[in-house]
Design a protein around this motif. Structure first.
Motif, short mmCIF file in Angstrom:
data_model
loop_
_atom_site.label_atom_id
_atom_site.label_comp_id
_atom_site.label_asym_id
_atom_site.label_seq_id
_atom_site.Cartn_x
_atom_site.Cartn_y
_atom_site.Cartn_z
N LYS A 148 0.84 -1.20 0.00
CA LYS A 148 0.00 0.00 0.00
C LYS A 148 0.87 1.25 0.00
N TYR A 208 -4.99 0.76 -5.01
CA TYR A 208 -5.40 -0.61 -4.73
C TYR A 208 -5.06 -1.53 -5.90
N LEU A 263 -4.77 -6.66 2.25
CA LEU A 263 -4.76 -5.52 1.33
C LEU A 263 -6.18 -4.99 1.11
N PHE A 312 -7.74 -1.13 2.19
CA PHE A 312 -8.34 -0.22 1.23
C PHE A 312 -9.84 -0.03 1.45
#
Length: 96
Positions: free
Chosen positions: A35, A49, A82, A86
């Protein structure tokens, strides 16, 4: 890494990654590093993303059979982490 995938990583809109990021044992640490790299990159084409997930998938696909079952599982868990990173408080839907 094969010659063509190394070239893609170095010359494409690939992110500048933290050294050894894909060897970390903590999926959350991998996700946070990806990120950060995506947010700092001036070479990305898509969203942060998309760029972060793309690099993770690229590595998993290129490493293929050379990944241990343990490291593959850690990287698959990093995908989940991840997605969590996000997910915004305004829009809590999981990004697919």
């Amino acid at each position: 890494m094969s010659k063509w995938s190394k070239k893609v990583t170095e010359t494409s809109h690939a992110l500048d990654l933290e050294k050894g990021v894909f060897t970390f044992k903590d999926p959350k640490k991998i996700a946070e590093s990806l990120k950060r790299s995506a947010e700092q990159s001036e070479r990305r084409k898509g969203t942060t993303y998309q760029s972060a997930m793309s690099m993770l998938n690229f590595y998993i696909n290129r490493a293929g059979k050379n990944l241990s079952a343990e490291q593959r599982e850690i990287l698959e868990q990093a995908k989940i982490e991840l997605k969590k990173l996000f997910r915004s408080p305004i829009n809590p839907q999981v990004i697919s």
